[in-house]
Design a protein around this motif. Structure first.
Motif, short mmCIF file in Angstrom:
data_model
loop_
_atom_site.label_atom_id
_atom_site.label_comp_id
_atom_site.label_asym_id
_atom_site.label_seq_id
_atom_site.Cartn_x
_atom_site.Cartn_y
_atom_site.Cartn_z
N UNK A 320 31.59 -12.20 -40.05
CA UNK A 320 31.62 -10.73 -40.08
C UNK A 320 30.24 -10.15 -39.80
N UNK A 321 29.22 -10.66 -40.49
CA UNK A 321 27.87 -10.13 -40.32
C UNK A 321 27.35 -10.35 -38.90
N UNK A 322 27.64 -11.52 -38.33
CA UNK A 322 27.20 -11.83 -36.97
C UNK A 322 27.86 -10.89 -35.97
N UNK A 323 29.16 -10.70 -36.10
CA UNK A 323 29.87 -9.82 -35.18
C UNK A 323 29.44 -8.37 -35.35
N UNK A 324 29.19 -7.96 -36.58
CA UNK A 324 28.74 -6.59 -36.83
C UNK A 324 27.40 -6.34 -36.16
N UNK A 325 26.46 -7.27 -36.30
CA UNK A 325 25.14 -7.10 -35.70
C UNK A 325 25.21 -7.15 -34.18
N UNK A 326 26.05 -8.05 -33.65
CA UNK A 326 26.21 -8.14 -32.20
C UNK A 326 26.82 -6.86 -31.64
N UNK A 327 27.79 -6.33 -32.36
CA UNK A 327 28.42 -5.09 -31.91
C UNK A 327 27.42 -3.94 -31.91
N UNK A 328 26.59 -3.85 -32.94
CA UNK A 328 25.59 -2.78 -33.01
C UNK A 328 24.59 -2.88 -31.86
N UNK A 329 24.16 -4.11 -31.54
CA UNK A 329 23.22 -4.29 -30.43
C UNK A 329 23.88 -3.93 -29.11
N UNK A 330 25.15 -4.32 -28.94
CA UNK A 330 25.87 -4.00 -27.70
C UNK A 330 26.09 -2.50 -27.58
N UNK A 331 26.36 -1.83 -28.70
CA UNK A 331 26.58 -0.39 -28.67
C UNK A 331 25.30 0.34 -28.26
N UNK A 332 24.16 -0.16 -28.73
CA UNK A 332 22.87 0.44 -28.33
C UNK A 332 22.64 0.28 -26.83
N UNK A 333 22.93 -0.92 -26.31
CA UNK A 333 22.78 -1.17 -24.87
C UNK A 333 23.74 -0.30 -24.07
N UNK A 334 24.95 -0.14 -24.58
CA UNK A 334 25.94 0.69 -23.91
C UNK A 334 25.46 2.14 -23.83
N UNK A 335 24.95 2.66 -24.94
CA UNK A 335 24.46 4.04 -24.95
C UNK A 335 23.30 4.23 -23.99
N UNK A 336 22.39 3.25 -23.95
CA UNK A 336 21.26 3.33 -23.03
C UNK A 336 21.72 3.31 -21.59
N UNK A 337 22.67 2.44 -21.27
CA UNK A 337 23.17 2.35 -19.90
C UNK A 337 23.84 3.64 -19.48
N UNK A 338 24.65 4.20 -20.36
CA UNK A 338 25.34 5.45 -20.02
C UNK A 338 24.35 6.60 -19.84
N UNK A 339 23.29 6.60 -20.65
CA UNK A 339 22.26 7.62 -20.49
C UNK A 339 21.55 7.48 -19.14
N UNK A 340 21.25 6.23 -18.76
CA UNK A 340 20.61 5.99 -17.47
C UNK A 340 21.50 6.41 -16.32
N UNK A 341 22.80 6.16 -16.45
CA UNK A 341 23.74 6.54 -15.39
C UNK A 341 23.82 8.05 -15.26
N UNK A 342 23.74 8.78 -16.38
CA UNK A 342 23.77 10.24 -16.31
C UNK A 342 22.52 10.77 -15.61
N UNK A 343 21.36 10.16 -15.91
CA UNK A 343 20.12 10.58 -15.26
C UNK A 343 20.18 10.32 -13.77
N UNK A 344 20.65 9.14 -13.38
CA UNK A 344 20.75 8.81 -11.95
C UNK A 344 21.74 9.73 -11.25
N UNK A 345 22.84 10.05 -11.92
CA UNK A 345 23.83 10.94 -11.32
C UNK A 345 23.27 12.33 -11.09
N UNK A 346 22.52 12.85 -12.08
CA UNK A 346 21.92 14.18 -11.92
C UNK A 346 20.89 14.17 -10.80
N UNK A 347 20.11 13.09 -10.72
CA UNK A 347 19.09 13.00 -9.67
C UNK A 347 19.75 12.96 -8.28
#
Length: 359
Positions: A320-347
């Motif tokens: 449980x703890x391993x999956x929870x931590x992995x999910x949190x790290x993946x969610x952070x990467x997902x948010x960063x990627x989506x933010x980058x895509x929004x910036x590129x789209x606006x540009x």
């Protein structure tokens, strides 16, 4: 607007559901040709317009071929699409009811779609050295995030002398509402327990390790040797990748089945809710003294007390703890990627506006 009965009958034979959302989608499509994606290739897709019809090789819309086009917006096996008048090109992707995905291998975050519009995900696990409760927990976390219902299928039950012991290790899984079926994948009579998931308008996808028996199970349900199968190594029960790509096939039972290659790695995408698969731990954690308890060395931690008292398996909590931590790290990467895509789209939009002006 209602679709003719013959159209509904044709589509239901390749997995079209009979519910309000599906009827609205069919009405919105009007007279356009609908088809289902049965396979995906580098150069295009194979689609099936209806039962008994030949599979067509079609091309994706130009936007899908662009490097930065979001992979989750491209069609996957199991998707419904509309075709142009000539039936050679995909025009649009219909809304999905469910989508099973994982994070692609590698350090850079990218989503990989496994299957779409499935009702049940059959997690196939061999009752040999493939049996691993911790990996089963990982599969269930990913499946529950898809919108489809998980079903655990334990194959090679006829070869397992410790079946009851294996089932005992899955008490928390069964208590969480996941059906568990121990079967012989080579015996059609043994697989009758799966028929309720395979009726008209239903689609299942098989996931699991190589050698677990997915292709054997598919062949038995079909009644023909359509999928290539292979033997497993005796010392570790590993199999070769006899299935090399995802394939949707209509079944005699009326529904559809999607076979997939064996998965050596199943990374979380960041969209999962780990707590859904560990309700027993969440219930215990509600008794912790501190609301933000990390279940480590904090005083009054009900989880650590349960482990010490033998009421909670330490390995299950570690999973449980391993999956929870992995999910949190993946969610952070997902948010960063989506933010980058929004910036590129606006540009990009700004460059187009500067070059061509407002339209």
């Amino acid at each position: 607007m209602h679709a003719p009965d013959d159209v509904l009958t044709r589509l239901r034979a390749i997995g079209w559901p009979d519910d309000d959302a599906a009827r609205q989608a069919l009405a919105a499509a009007g007279g356009e040709c609908l088809a289902r994606v049965v396979a995906q290739h580098r150069s295009g897709y194979d689609v099936l317009p209806g039962p008994g019809e030949p599979v067509r090789r079609v091309q994706p819309p130009p936007a899908w071929t662009r490097p930065r086009f979001p992979p989750e917006q491209r069609a996957a096996v199991g998707d419904w699409v509309t075709l142009d008048g000539g039936g050679r090109d995909i025009v649009a992707l219909l809304p999905r009811r469910s989508v099973l995905k994982r994070a692609a291998a590698g350090e850079h975050y990218r989503q990989q779609l496994i299957a779409a519009n499935v009702d049940h995900v059959l997690v196939v696990v061999g009752l040999d050295q493939d049996f691993n409760p911790r990996r089963i927990e990982r599969y269930l976390v990913v499946v529950r995030a898809s919108g489809a219902a998980p079903v655990l299928v334990l194959t090679k039950a006829d070869q397992c002398p410790v079946l009851d012991d294996c089932l005992a290790l899955l008490e928390e899984v069964q208590a969480g509402g996941v059906p568990i079926h121990a079967v012989n994948a080579k015996d059609a009579e043994s697989l009758r327990v799966l028929h309720p998931y395979l009726g008209p308008g239903r689609t299942v996808v098989l996931v699991g390790s190589s050698g677990a028996g997915k292709s054997t199970l598919t062949n038995t349900l079909l009644g023909v040797e359509k999928m290539k199968t292979g033997t497993v190594r005796e010392h570790d029960s590993r199999g070769r990748h006899t299935t090399t790509f995802r394939l949707l096939t209509p079944l005699p039972q009326g529904g559809c089945i999607i076979d997939t290659p064996g998965m050596r790695e199943l990374k979380l995408s960041g969209d999962e809710d780990v707590t859904d698969s560990f309700e027993d731990i969440e219930a215990i954690a509600a008794g912790c003294r501190f609301r933000d308890c990390s279940h480590g060395n904090e005083p009054g931690c009900a989880v650590q007390e349960a482990i010490a008292g033998g009421r909670l398996d330490a390995e299950r909590f570690a999973s449980y703890a391993k999956l929870r931590d992995e999910r949190d790290a993946a969610a952070t990467s997902l948010a960063q990627r989506r933010a980058e895509e929004r910036v590129l789209s606006r540009a990009l939009n700004k460059r187009l506006k500067d070059k061509y002006g407002r339209r």
